[in-house]
Design a protein around this motif. Structure first.
Motif, short mmCIF file in Angstrom:
data_model
loop_
_atom_site.label_atom_id
_atom_site.label_comp_id
_atom_site.label_asym_id
_atom_site.label_seq_id
_atom_site.Cartn_x
_atom_site.Cartn_y
_atom_site.Cartn_z
N PHE A 149 -25.01 -8.24 0.16
CA PHE A 149 -25.29 -9.18 1.25
C PHE A 149 -24.01 -9.95 1.54
O PHE A 149 -23.34 -10.43 0.61
CB PHE A 149 -26.38 -10.18 0.84
CG PHE A 149 -27.78 -9.64 0.89
CD1 PHE A 149 -28.54 -9.77 2.04
CD2 PHE A 149 -28.33 -9.00 -0.22
CE1 PHE A 149 -29.84 -9.30 2.08
CE2 PHE A 149 -29.63 -8.52 -0.19
CZ PHE A 149 -30.38 -8.66 0.97
N SER A 188 -27.94 -17.91 0.36
CA SER A 188 -27.67 -17.14 -0.86
C SER A 188 -28.73 -17.42 -1.92
O SER A 188 -29.21 -16.49 -2.59
CB SER A 188 -26.28 -17.51 -1.40
OG SER A 188 -26.02 -16.84 -2.61
N ILE A 243 -24.69 -10.89 -3.71
CA ILE A 243 -24.78 -11.79 -2.55
C ILE A 243 -23.47 -12.55 -2.43
O ILE A 243 -23.14 -13.37 -3.30
CB ILE A 243 -25.95 -12.78 -2.69
CG1 ILE A 243 -27.26 -12.04 -2.98
CG2 ILE A 243 -26.08 -13.64 -1.43
CD1 ILE A 243 -28.37 -12.94 -3.49
N LEU A 272 -32.02 -15.69 -1.07
CA LEU A 272 -31.95 -14.25 -1.38
C LEU A 272 -32.01 -14.02 -2.90
O LEU A 272 -32.60 -13.04 -3.35
CB LEU A 272 -30.66 -13.65 -0.82
CG LEU A 272 -30.60 -13.56 0.72
CD1 LEU A 272 -29.20 -13.19 1.18
CD2 LEU A 272 -31.61 -12.53 1.22
N GLN A 281 -24.41 -13.53 -7.60
CA GLN A 281 -23.89 -14.33 -6.49
C GLN A 281 -22.37 -14.47 -6.60
O GLN A 281 -21.85 -14.78 -7.67
CB GLN A 281 -24.55 -15.71 -6.47
CG GLN A 281 -26.04 -15.67 -6.11
CD GLN A 281 -26.69 -17.03 -6.21
OE1 GLN A 281 -26.85 -17.55 -7.31
NE2 GLN A 281 -27.08 -17.60 -5.08
#
Length: 642
Positions: free
Chosen positions: A482, A437, A427, A440, A449
């Motif tokens: 993402f 974020s 992400i 998700l 992340q």
């Protein structure tokens, strides 16, 4: 016996036990035998055999042993016919009995007595001279059709019928290669010829789940939170048949897991009411602000006023829809009102005009004016449709035609969760989308992340990441990335790096393949800006959920051609929405008692760029629950089948 042979014997033993436990049989392929002949012999489909014997798709070799599943169709009645061919003489020896003789000559004790009648009165003795009948035995098989004709019921789609007859959607399609994507009420199709009491009814108190490729009970436990025994208890026969790709499973009710299928209805084929319908269009033309002194002044007014621009585009689509409906014999009286984008003007319009006989209102465009119109029209129970807004209060007379952002996000998230081949999720977000974020991350707790870099002195977001930031998070195999931002520069930066990191497998250098699919839970203008490369987006197969899809200009679209001829330009999304929404609303009220009843009668409709599947809130109005999943492919945007 060495360890390898010992393990192999155990595997074969367990495989044999599994086959027996699941009521399978085996078949040794004979020379010249085809897969179709084998399927016909065991009253199963070709796909049934391929599901358990995938290697058979490549080549069907003689002496290969195939695993054959239990047939779901009715079994043929087999009758043995015995024809007397003659007799064989036999002199009874010591200790021989009728039972041992019957077994020796493969006949019944009754057959021996029938042709040696003294045995009805006297027991068998040593030295008895018997005549043993010799029979020619043939099988008479009553012809049973593997399939039967089924009439599609209202609102029935493929998965419901597949579940009813215990097969997968793919098997249903194989039985009916010409059935089409959309099933029609009253359509005749072929289904397995099973007994009526074995058909399964869809229970709306439950949800239903379609088994994906390579999905076993362990993956289902992680995804659905159900043990194998719980799934089998809800699905009688599953313990015997085992899981198959495309199989429909009954599961406890869930908002997360549901089957979306193409059960679209073409309402133009179902018109029953040819009485004139009255609709009202409320748009913020704001004609009071237009300078009509000269043509140039008028053009400048139109260009400067975004509300007037949007209203004119939308209304151009409305007019074309009404013209199209005339060709279907539908008569429509249209009242058009300029709301001026003022709440007070909306209130005045409704107070000064007769809305009690209006069948439906489309508009206004903005949330505050729409809410005022909806609240005042409640007293007449007049349905009102919001063309573009999602931030509207769902009164019981409101139809929200644009799917919510939450629905868009859940569609994308569920699609990714269903992909069992994904090995890694990343992400990437800027500081303004940290909450997105984190949301998700809660959906994919194993995701990594990556945050955009910040200025070391000011701490402000600089909207970029380095190649090393992304590279450290990637893994060989399939990666879903993402990207959550509304900054054009950040999109350009991240997509160019991601596209450069894609690798194909190279055995000569011992390099593993590295696949990257880009997605976003919040599609916005940053991804379509001029500074973002469409080539990079296509290379990354950029996926996102959308409220509408773009029509293909290469298609010979009747609406687009007519629009171009009439207005000398290509219709934009607002014009297409005006056409699609007006067509849908009016077709719904001429094929049902009213717009409210159409929700049940027309569960899903689709037009040029938009589709509509309304659901009712428990305490409130109706919202469109149908969205598209699309992706970039070869520099174009195409729909992804869910």
């Amino acid at each position: 016996m060495n360890k390898f042979l010992f393990v192999l014997c155990l595997i074969l033993l367990f495989s044999f036990n599994t086959v027996n436990a699941q009521n399978f049989s085996t078949h040794q392929v004979k020379k010249g035998e085809t897969i179709e002949q084998i399927a016909s012999r065991y009253y199963v489909t070709v796909s049934d055999i391929y599901a358990l014997n995938p290697d058979a798709k490549e080549e069907l070799k003689p002496n290969t042993v195939l695993i054959i599943p239990v047939s779901k169709s009715k079994k043929p009645k087999i009758t043995l016919v015995k024809e007397l061919q003659g007799f064989k003489k036999h002199k009874t020896r010591r200790k021989e009995t009728l039972y041992s003789l019957a077994k020796k000559y493969d006949i019944s004790e009754e057959d021996i007595k029938k042709y040696n009648k003294f045995l009805y009165a006297d027991p068998l003795r040593k030295g008895d001279k018997l005549q043993i009948p010799i029979f020619k035995i043939t099988e008479e098989i009553e012809e049973v059709e593997l399939t039967k004709t089924y009439i599609v019921q209202p609102k029935e789609g493929k998965w419901r019928i597949a579940y009813r007859f215990g097969i997968s959607v793919r098997e249903l399609e194989e039985l009916n290669p010409e059935m089409g994507e959309v099933l029609q009420d009253g359509q005749e199709i072929l289904v397995p010829n099973i007994d009526d009491d074995k058909e399964q009814e869809v229970d709306e108190k439950y949800s239903y789940y379609k088994v994906l490729p390579k999905e076993g009970f362990y993956r289902l436990k992680l995804k659905l939170g159900l043990e194998q025994t719980e799934i089998e208890a809800l699905n009688p026969g599953l313990a015997e048949s085992g899981l198959k790709v495309g199989m429909i499973l009954k599961i406890p009710f869930s908002d997360t897991f549901s089957i979306e299928e193409s059960n679209k209805i073409n309402l133009s084929d179902s018109i029953v009411d040819f009485n004139t319908k009255r609709i009202a269009i409320m748009l913020p033309f704001r004609l009071n602000r237009v300078d009509f002194n000269t043509a140039d002044d008028t053009k400048k007014s139109i260009i400067k006023d975004r509300y007037l621009n949007a209203s004119l585009d939308f209304y151009s689509g409305v007019l074309l829809a009404i013209d199209s409906l005339k060709t279907l014999g539908v008569s429509v009286k249209v009242d058009v009102y300029d709301t001026k984008n003022e709440v007070g003007e909306v209130s005045k319009i409704i107070d000064d005009n007769d809305f009690e006989t209006v069948d439906v209102v489309i508009g206004p465009l903005t949330s505050n004016t729409f809410e005022k119109a909806a609240s005042k029209l409640r007293r007449y129970n007049v349905p009102i449709v919001s063309p573009i807004g999602t931030n509207v209060k769902l009164y019981d007379n409101v139809f929200q035609s644009k799917p919510s952002n939450d629905r868009l996000k859940s569609t994308l998230v569920n699609y990714i969760k269903a992909d069992t081949l994904t090995s890694n999720i990343i992400i990437i977000s800027d500081s303004k989308h940290t909450n997105v974020s984190n949301d998700l991350k809660r959906e994919f707790n194993y995701a990594k992340q990556v945050h955009s870099r910040k200025n070391k002195k000011s701490g402000e977001d600089e909207f970029f990441v380095t190649k090393q930031d992304i590279e450290d998070a990637l893994k060989p195999g399939k990666n879903i990335v993402f990207l959550e931002t509304k900054n054009e520069g950040f999109v350009s930066n991240a997509t160019s790096i991601l596209a450069s990191l894609i690798k194909e497998e190279d055995k000569s250098t011992n390099t593993d393949a590295l696949e990257i699919t880009l997605v976003t839970a919040n599609m916005n203008n940053a991804f379509t800006a001029d500074g973002v490369s469409n080539e990079h987006l296509s290379k990354l197969q950029f996926h996102y959920a959308a409220t509408s899809k773009s029509y293909n200009e290469a298609d010979d679209n009747v609406f687009v051609n007519r629009y171009r001829r009439l207005y000398k330009t290509t219709p934009n999304s607002a014009a297409v929405k005006g056409f699609d929404l007006t067509m849908d609303v009016i077709l719904r009220i001429v094929t049902s008692e009213d717009l409210f009843m159409s929700v049940n009668n027309a569960p899903l409709t689709e037009y040029i760029e938009n589709k509509f599947a309304y659901k009712k809130k428990l305490f409130g109005g109706y919202y469109n629950d149908s969205v598209y999943l699309v992706k970039y492919q070869d520099l174009t945007i195409v729909e992804v089948k869910q």
